[in-house]
Motif scaffolding. Sequence first.
Motif, PDB file in Angstrom:
ATOM      1  N   LEU A 396       0.818  -1.205   0.000  1.00 47.08           N
ATOM      2  CA  LEU A 396       0.000   0.000   0.000  1.00 47.08           C
ATOM      3  C   LEU A 396       0.857   1.263   0.000  1.00 47.08           C
ATOM      4  O   LEU A 396       1.871   1.345   0.688  1.00 47.08           O
ATOM      5  CB  LEU A 396      -0.912   0.012   1.235  1.00 47.08           C
ATOM      6  CG  LEU A 396      -2.021  -1.042   1.303  1.00 47.08           C
ATOM      7  CD1 LEU A 396      -2.825  -0.851   2.577  1.00 47.08           C
ATOM      8  CD2 LEU A 396      -2.923  -0.958   0.083  1.00 47.08           C
ATOM      9  N   LEU A 397       0.418   2.231  -0.751  1.00 47.68           N
ATOM     10  CA  LEU A 397       1.039   3.558  -0.792  1.00 47.68           C
ATOM     11  C   LEU A 397       0.054   4.567  -0.219  1.00 47.68           C
ATOM     12  O   LEU A 397      -1.124   4.573  -0.603  1.00 47.68           O
ATOM     13  CB  LEU A 397       1.388   3.958  -2.218  1.00 47.68           C
ATOM     14  CG  LEU A 397       2.268   2.989  -3.037  1.00 47.68           C
ATOM     15  CD1 LEU A 397       2.399   3.493  -4.460  1.00 47.68           C
ATOM     16  CD2 LEU A 397       3.621   2.849  -2.383  1.00 47.68           C
ATOM     17  N   GLU A 401      -3.482  12.563  -2.275  1.00 42.65           N
ATOM     18  CA  GLU A 401      -4.893  12.915  -2.405  1.00 42.65           C
ATOM     19  C   GLU A 401      -5.747  12.296  -1.305  1.00 42.65           C
ATOM     20  O   GLU A 401      -6.944  12.573  -1.191  1.00 42.65           O
ATOM     21  CB  GLU A 401      -5.435  12.433  -3.768  1.00 42.65           C
ATOM     22  CG  GLU A 401      -4.801  13.122  -4.957  1.00 42.65           C
ATOM     23  CD  GLU A 401      -3.439  12.520  -5.319  1.00 42.65           C
ATOM     24  OE1 GLU A 401      -3.009  11.584  -4.591  1.00 42.65           O
ATOM     25  OE2 GLU A 401      -2.813  12.977  -6.275  1.00 42.65           O
ATOM     26  N   GLY A 402      -5.176  11.426  -0.497  1.00 43.74           N
ATOM     27  CA  GLY A 402      -5.898  10.698   0.512  1.00 43.74           C
ATOM     28  C   GLY A 402      -6.156   9.284   0.060  1.00 43.74           C
ATOM     29  O   GLY A 402      -6.238   8.988  -1.137  1.00 43.74           O
ATOM     30  N   GLY A 403      -6.277   8.369   0.973  1.00 45.20           N
ATOM     31  CA  GLY A 403      -6.506   6.978   0.640  1.00 45.20           C
ATOM     32  C   GLY A 403      -5.214   6.266   0.294  1.00 45.20           C
ATOM     33  O   GLY A 403      -4.104   6.726   0.599  1.00 45.20           O
ATOM     34  N   TYR A 404      -5.369   5.131  -0.397  1.00 44.59           N
ATOM     35  CA  TYR A 404      -4.230   4.284  -0.697  1.00 44.59           C
ATOM     36  C   TYR A 404      -4.228   3.894  -2.161  1.00 44.59           C
ATOM     37  O   TYR A 404      -5.250   3.959  -2.855  1.00 44.59           O
ATOM     38  CB  TYR A 404      -4.264   2.995   0.149  1.00 44.59           C
ATOM     39  CG  TYR A 404      -4.238   3.257   1.635  1.00 44.59           C
ATOM     40  CD1 TYR A 404      -3.061   3.656   2.257  1.00 44.59           C
ATOM     41  CD2 TYR A 404      -5.391   3.102   2.401  1.00 44.59           C
ATOM     42  CE1 TYR A 404      -3.036   3.892   3.612  1.00 44.59           C
ATOM     43  CE2 TYR A 404      -5.373   3.336   3.761  1.00 44.59           C
ATOM     44  CZ  TYR A 404      -4.196   3.744   4.371  1.00 44.59           C
ATOM     45  OH  TYR A 404      -4.169   3.984   5.698  1.00 44.59           O
ATOM     46  N   GLY A 405      -3.036   3.463  -2.614  1.00 40.21           N
ATOM     47  CA  GLY A 405      -2.889   2.917  -3.943  1.00 40.21           C
ATOM     48  C   GLY A 405      -1.852   1.815  -3.937  1.00 40.21           C
ATOM     49  O   GLY A 405      -1.134   1.625  -2.940  1.00 40.21           O
ATOM     50  N   VAL A 416      -6.813   2.199  -4.719  1.00 40.09           N
ATOM     51  CA  VAL A 416      -7.558   1.041  -4.209  1.00 40.09           C
ATOM     52  C   VAL A 416      -8.374   1.438  -2.987  1.00 40.09           C
ATOM     53  O   VAL A 416      -8.052   2.398  -2.279  1.00 40.09           O
ATOM     54  CB  VAL A 416      -6.617  -0.127  -3.840  1.00 40.09           C
ATOM     55  CG1 VAL A 416      -5.896  -0.655  -5.063  1.00 40.09           C
ATOM     56  CG2 VAL A 416      -5.630   0.284  -2.747  1.00 40.09           C
ATOM     57  N   THR A 417      -9.418   0.670  -2.780  1.00 35.77           N
ATOM     58  CA  THR A 417     -10.208   0.768  -1.552  1.00 35.77           C
ATOM     59  C   THR A 417      -9.820  -0.406  -0.662  1.00 35.77           C
ATOM     60  O   THR A 417      -9.809  -1.556  -1.113  1.00 35.77           O
ATOM     61  CB  THR A 417     -11.710   0.701  -1.854  1.00 35.77           C
ATOM     62  OG1 THR A 417     -12.056   1.802  -2.708  1.00 35.77           O
ATOM     63  CG2 THR A 417     -12.526   0.781  -0.577  1.00 35.77           C
TER      64      THR A 417
END
Length: 443
Positions: A396-397, A401-405, A416-417
Amino acid sequence: MDGPPGRRRRIRVATGAAVAALLVAGSAAVALSGGGFGDGSGTRTAASDPSARTARVIRTDLSNSRTLEGTLGHGAATTVRGGGEGRITWLPSSGTTVTRGKTLYRVDDRPVPVLYGDLPLYRTLRAVNTVGRDVRVLADNLLALGYAIGPQPAPGRTVVPMPAGPGPGPRSGSGAGSEDHPAGRPEKNTAGRNDAPDGKPSPEGKSGSAGGTASAGKNASAGQSAPAAPVSAPVRVEQGDAVLTTDLINAVKRWQTAIGAPATGVVDPHDVVVLTGPMRVESLQAQVGDPADGELLKATATGKAVTVPVEAGDAGGIARDQHVTVHLPDDSTAAGRVASVSTAAEAEGDDSAPKVDVLVTFEDASKVKRFDAGPVQVEFVGETRRHVLAVPVTALLALREGGYGVQLSRGRLIAVTTGLFAKGQVEVSGAGLAEGARVVVAS
């Protein structure tokens, strides 16, 4: 798991928030340096490095289990106390199993047998048509022991309690004094049953709440003719109640004769011990010759069980009947089930967190028959997600922008969610992410 045998070990499940904090702290080298995703793709320097580590996106079942240390034995011990006057004249030995109808100890050479139930006897049961759940305990046990107790008035009926003192014998039949009474249950005192009509204790020194009746008076106890004794107001039989009928009293007398007790038909709270089921005597707290009104012994359940101390703040996710896996001393496992979670939290020291005891029983007792006691580990399974895509947490990164990728091995970045975090894996979903794809993981 390595470590000295006496050292306590605990594996905790990392929460999503904790994992997020770790990722933000350690992802400076792999965070995006540009703007937003736009179409959900991008590049980073690490992707072109042939030495970059990768892992496959897999489809699997995830569960956030946690493993806690427990102690194999017979579960928490229950203290059995005696009561009344007299002295202990016999006690069982440690390890003895006691069952319904068997003598647990003797007072003044009189047997004190075991009954099963969830409610102890709390008053003397002597008067015909006494109504209550304690009478139900007595009736159910005599019936289970093979004694005919006669029919019982159905819930909704009312009965008229008879005088409790000596005098003319009660009328025969299962419900002497019963009648329909639409007014329902009369007003009760604080003990939950009726006082004598004037609200005062009976001449015997006991209120009507102890037997649900009024007394016959002093003249009757002296063997003289007594005037008509006052009778309590009718009492309604509720669900879970039983009635002390003359048939039940006669059954009590036959039972008392069989166990070698005086056949009085009267049962005092100190005449029996009410346990929840078969018990094993763990240790003795008294000895022969001691007064009967003290702690006599400690007893446990007969089957093997595991006691797991859990910090009170962590016990919210543990529920009765929850399935668990017990890891035994020989590295084998046995299926178990949570039997109870105590409600009393206790701290071992001033600086330790309060803990509650979780009792785990085994679904197959033969799995643990070769073990008597010892340390074990209990795996509690929490939430389970089946047939989901998962990647290592280190893939996970944390995105600007918020969240993960995640980054595919060929350089494409996919937002990704995240779902369930469990054992180093995380549930993920996102456009363009498929089973078998390779993603870059932090080294």
